[in-house]
Design an enzyme around this catalytic site. Structure first.
Site, PDB file in Angstrom:
ATOM      1  N   ASP A  79      72.576  33.115   8.521  1.00 14.29           N
ATOM      2  CA  ASP A  79      71.982  34.360   9.026  1.00 14.29           C
ATOM      3  C   ASP A  79      70.754  34.763   8.224  1.00 14.29           C
ATOM      4  O   ASP A  79      69.882  35.470   8.724  1.00 14.29           O
ATOM      5  CB  ASP A  79      73.023  35.484   9.002  1.00 14.29           C
ATOM      6  N   ARG A 121      71.715  45.326  13.591  1.00 14.95           N
ATOM      7  CA  ARG A 121      72.532  44.529  12.661  1.00 14.95           C
ATOM      8  C   ARG A 121      71.648  44.184  11.455  1.00 14.95           C
ATOM      9  O   ARG A 121      70.498  43.788  11.625  1.00 14.95           O
ATOM     10  CB  ARG A 121      73.048  43.243  13.333  1.00 14.95           C
TER      11      ARG A 121
HETATM   12  O1  MRU Z   1      78.594  37.897  13.648  1.00 19.15           O
HETATM   13  P1  MRU Z   1      77.936  36.729  14.335  1.00 19.15           P
HETATM   14  O2  MRU Z   1      78.813  36.065  15.331  1.00 19.15           O
HETATM   15  O3  MRU Z   1      76.585  37.095  14.884  1.00 19.15           O
HETATM   16  O4  MRU Z   1      77.689  35.686  13.158  1.00 19.15           O
HETATM   17  C1  MRU Z   1      77.155  34.430  13.472  1.00 19.15           C
HETATM   18  C2  MRU Z   1      77.024  33.528  12.305  1.00 19.15           C
HETATM   19  O5  MRU Z   1      77.366  33.864  11.200  1.00 19.15           O
HETATM   20  C3  MRU Z   1      76.362  32.217  12.562  1.00 19.15           C
HETATM   21  O6  MRU Z   1      76.895  31.229  11.729  1.00 19.15           O
HETATM   22  C4  MRU Z   1      74.853  32.338  12.279  1.00 19.15           C
HETATM   23  O7  MRU Z   1      74.345  33.461  12.906  1.00 19.15           O
HETATM   24  C5  MRU Z   1      74.106  31.140  12.718  1.00 19.15           C
HETATM   25  S1  MRU Z   1      74.086  30.987  14.497  1.00 19.15           S
HETATM   26  C6  MRU Z   1      73.082  29.670  14.857  1.00 19.15           C
END
Ligand code: MRU
Length: 349
Positions: free
Chosen positions: A239, A97
């Site tokens: 992220d 990712r």
């Molecule tokens: O696609 P995801 O579910 O991995 O995205 C998660 C998010 O965007 C969260 O807000 C971020 O990773 C912070 S988690 C502490």
């Protein structure tokens, strides 16, 4: 003295809320709570090979920036245990990712450990440290973030940033847990977070397990919620936070930040320093992951849109620093983030 005792009690209560551990190391395998199945089913996946960890990250069985980084670190340990080529394993994990920088941060840390000693025990200790440090950071951020919130506040959160997305306690959800425990937060609104429903499926699950009574709203209801004066804070995770404070987070975060600014609602980003990427100058340089359009064209595996329809499915967006009231990390709080303030706090990141 009384204040300190109260703060300690509140933290104890908040920690008591936090029960789920979605990423578990069992010595010869990594157990992951499959987040695709929640809340209907608590299904566990046992990963014995690094490829299984990479697949679990790609397919969102494990998700959330810190949890991805932690799972990847354990993936490296599995590779070392099985005698897999480590450089190739790092490459495989890195390719899973693109947006959450915690993944790269964690792999870089494992690589640095390998340069010193690449025996399994040494790598295992490093992965364990990454996981434990994340939990400690979250607990501290919970306290720091909750301190910013005035009493009797109602808040809105987006996506899932809780124990499921981290080593435990959560980032934005950690602040909410600490804020509720401290009696500062009264009502918690949760966006459903289309298309993958992290809010509806995961955050609602975590908060209800905690014994709270969160209120779910459709993503499209968020601006009206703010216009109705029902929330004082929007609290989200991240992220990747660029050097100037621009923040990538779950798609829809940017729209929430715009609506929050328009309606005078404060906007808080909560993330460990492992989410800060000082090598990325601004949000323009952040790669936003686009996932398979089928995730948008179907709901719970059932096709919703006419055959042959196309869809665009970016799963993150970037909120400019100018829309953020505070970035909370375990190193401290940056109000009104800017490049100089970020440099001062994260010069060594
Ligand atoms: O696609 P995801 O579910 O991995 O995205 C998660 C998010 O965007 C969260 O807000 C971020 O990773 C912070 S988690 C502490």
């Amino acid at each position: 003295m009384t204040l300190m005792v109260n703060t300690m009690n509140n933290m104890m209560n908040a920690v008591g809320y936090d029960r789920v551990r979605a990423v578990q190391w069992h010595g010869d395998r990594l157990r992951l709570l499959d987040q695709r199945c929640l809340p209907q089913q608590e299904r566990w996946i046992d990963c014995h090979q690094v490829e299984q960890v990479a697949q679990a990250i790609c397919q969102l069985a494990v998700r959330g920036a810190p949890a991805i980084g932690i799972a990847a670190a354990w993936g490296v340990v599995l590779a070392a245990q099985r005698g897999a080529p480590l450089e190739l394993s790092l490459k495989q994990l890195r390719a899973t990712r693109p947006t959450a920088v915690n993944l790269v941060w964690s792999l870089e840390r494992m690589k640095a450990r390998m340069a010193i000693a690449d025996d399994v025990a040494s790598l295992e200790r490093e992965a364990q440290a990454i996981q434990e440090e994340d939990l400690m950071a979250n607990r501290h951020m919970g306290y720091l973030g909750a301190e910013l919130i005035e009493t009797h506040a109602d808040v809105l959160t987006h996506c899932n940033t809780g124990s499921l997305a981290t080593a435990g306690f959560g980032t934005a959800l950690g602040v909410i847990r600490a804020g509720v425990a401290a009696g500062r937060i009264e009502r918690v609104y949760v966006t459903e977070t289309r298309p993958w429903q992290q809010g509806a499926r995961l955050t609602m699950y975590e908060l209800i397990c905690d014994g709270m009574a969160p209120t779910l709203v459709a993503d499209s209801a968020a601006a009206y919620l703010m216009q109705s004066g029902k929330v004082q804070w929007v609290i989200v995770g991240a992220d990747r936070i660029a050097g100037n404070g621009d923040t990538a987070n779950k798609i829809g975060t940017y729209a929430l930040a715009i609506a929050a600014r328009y309606h005078g609602v404060k906007f808080m980003v909560v993330a460990p320093s492992s989410t800060v990427d000082m090598d990325t100058a601004s949000g323009d340089d952040i790669e936003v992951e686009c996932r398979n359009p089928d995730e948008l064209l179907s709901v719970a595996g059932q096709r919703m849109v006419v055959r042959s329809a196309q869809a665009w499915n970016p799963v993150f967006d970037v909120t400019p620093a100018s829309l953020i009231h505070a970035i909370v990390t375990e190193r401290g709080v940056i109000e009104h983030p800017s490049l100089p303030a970020m440099r001062t706090m994260f010069a060594c990141t």
